[in-house]
Design a protein around this motif. Sequence first.
Motif, PDB file in Angstrom:
ATOM      1  N   ASP A  12    -101.154  39.439-150.821  1.00 55.25           N
ATOM      2  CA  ASP A  12     -99.810  40.024-150.801  1.00 55.25           C
ATOM      3  C   ASP A  12     -99.485  40.585-149.408  1.00 55.25           C
ATOM      4  O   ASP A  12    -100.368  40.745-148.560  1.00 55.25           O
ATOM      5  CB  ASP A  12     -99.699  41.141-151.839  1.00 55.25           C
ATOM      6  CG  ASP A  12     -99.650  40.602-153.262  1.00 55.25           C
ATOM      7  OD1 ASP A  12     -99.508  39.380-153.404  1.00 55.25           O
ATOM      8  OD2 ASP A  12     -99.772  41.399-154.208  1.00 55.25           O
TER       9      ASP A  12
ATOM     10  N   HIS B 261     -95.345  39.114-153.159  1.00 53.03           N
ATOM     11  CA  HIS B 261     -96.383  38.141-153.509  1.00 53.03           C
ATOM     12  C   HIS B 261     -96.252  36.864-152.679  1.00 53.03           C
ATOM     13  O   HIS B 261     -97.257  36.197-152.394  1.00 53.03           O
ATOM     14  CB  HIS B 261     -96.306  37.793-154.995  1.00 53.03           C
ATOM     15  CG  HIS B 261     -96.584  38.960-155.900  1.00 53.03           C
ATOM     16  ND1 HIS B 261     -97.637  39.831-155.705  1.00 53.03           N
ATOM     17  CD2 HIS B 261     -95.929  39.410-156.998  1.00 53.03           C
ATOM     18  CE1 HIS B 261     -97.631  40.750-156.647  1.00 53.03           C
ATOM     19  NE2 HIS B 261     -96.603  40.523-157.454  1.00 53.03           N
TER      20      HIS B 261
ATOM     21  N   ASP C 272     -92.131  40.995-157.419  1.00 58.85           N
ATOM     22  CA  ASP C 272     -92.522  41.877-156.315  1.00 58.85           C
ATOM     23  C   ASP C 272     -92.578  43.324-156.806  1.00 58.85           C
ATOM     24  O   ASP C 272     -91.923  43.703-157.785  1.00 58.85           O
ATOM     25  CB  ASP C 272     -91.535  41.767-155.158  1.00 58.85           C
ATOM     26  CG  ASP C 272     -91.657  40.440-154.419  1.00 58.85           C
ATOM     27  OD1 ASP C 272     -92.606  39.695-154.717  1.00 58.85           O
ATOM     28  OD2 ASP C 272     -90.806  40.159-153.555  1.00 58.85           O
TER      29      ASP C 272
END
Length: 426
Positions: A328, A392, A402
């Motif tokens: 991420d 992500h 997200d």
Amino acid sequence: MTIFSTAGLFIALSLLIALILALIVITPWLRASRSNTRPVDNQLLDINVAVFRERLAELKTDKDSGTIDDNHYQNQKLELERQLLDAQRQVTPMVTPGVKSRLIVTVWVPVLAAMAYLLVSDRTSVFELWQAEDKVGQVADDLLTGKIDQPPEWAIEDGRQLISAMQTNVYRHADDPDRWMRLSELFLSLEANDSALEALSRAYRLSPDNEEIATTYAQISFFSNEGQLDVNSRRVLQDLLSKSPQHEGAQMLMAMGEARANNFEEAEYWIQKLRSSIAAKPGDHTQALTSLDELSANVKAQQLQSAEGISVSVTVNPSLLPLVKGDDVLFVAIRDVQGGPPFAAKRLPITVIQQGEATISLSDLDAMMPERTLQAARTAKTQLAVVARISHSGNAGAESGDLSGNPVVISADQKQVNVEINQQVP
């Protein structure tokens, strides 16, 4: 060489296996043809006859001892004879197939096997790989082992063949760090930085004491990560410096990385250490020393700008930590509450968050556009808000899934702010 040097061997072995299977199928027929002299198995009939005689003898003994009378004896004997006659039914022997039937089976088993192999999936890529190995396999090996520096012109008529052959060669010798290193050079020439980093990481794991591999890995990782030191590149440089404290390339990367991370004191330390190392060497190094002085002045100027910025403490709600993935990206920005491009923004790897917390400094050094700075916004009394989001996909725009927090409005002279990431984008 042609494709048949590799594919031909494969086809020949496949046909051999198919023929063996075909012979296994027709083996019972071959055995049947040799057993025509006795087409019926009489073992069961012999057993039935033996049982009949034993039972008949038992009945005769019972009759002689007076256990049963003559009438009962005759009835039981008649029943046994009837059962024996039923057991003597002739079994029709198996019809032995002719030569034509055997040939059909022998041919069709390999044909059906080949059709299944070709129809289950497209095998074009397999044959293309074999063709590439036959044509440029030796050239690829020579390149990866350093026997030649440049491939001959005929070998690069189809660049894909050479690349495929080199990749196959490296995976075939997966324990050779030098091959991984040279494969990374190929990827770098093709601007495939992610693949180059993967190849370099494998080379480094195989040979962590190789300074050339370690330095190259750290450099490529540093520049691919937009001038930032991630966990891996920092660890590689620290290991390299622990073994070679005067390694100038590693010192320079540490100086630039610490400056990019706003660790200005550490950056200045590495600059001065590098400067002392260069100054102690014989010869004229005026140009190099001047460049280091300029870098030092630039770091000090950045430090002053950073002091005028805002320290953002980002925390992730414990309930959302299981949703955070290793690849991420954390976005932190300061923008006008009315909208528009941010005045300062940072895109950071998720590794900056340790135990659910991270501290990020935002200043004019992080401006998206030269004329749109944080200091200018404050001078203009613009109402500002700080936002943080974990992406992500790594894209700047928010996407479903997200993790984000509510914007936090800050005052004109505020130097520190806390932002909590506590919700998921629907």
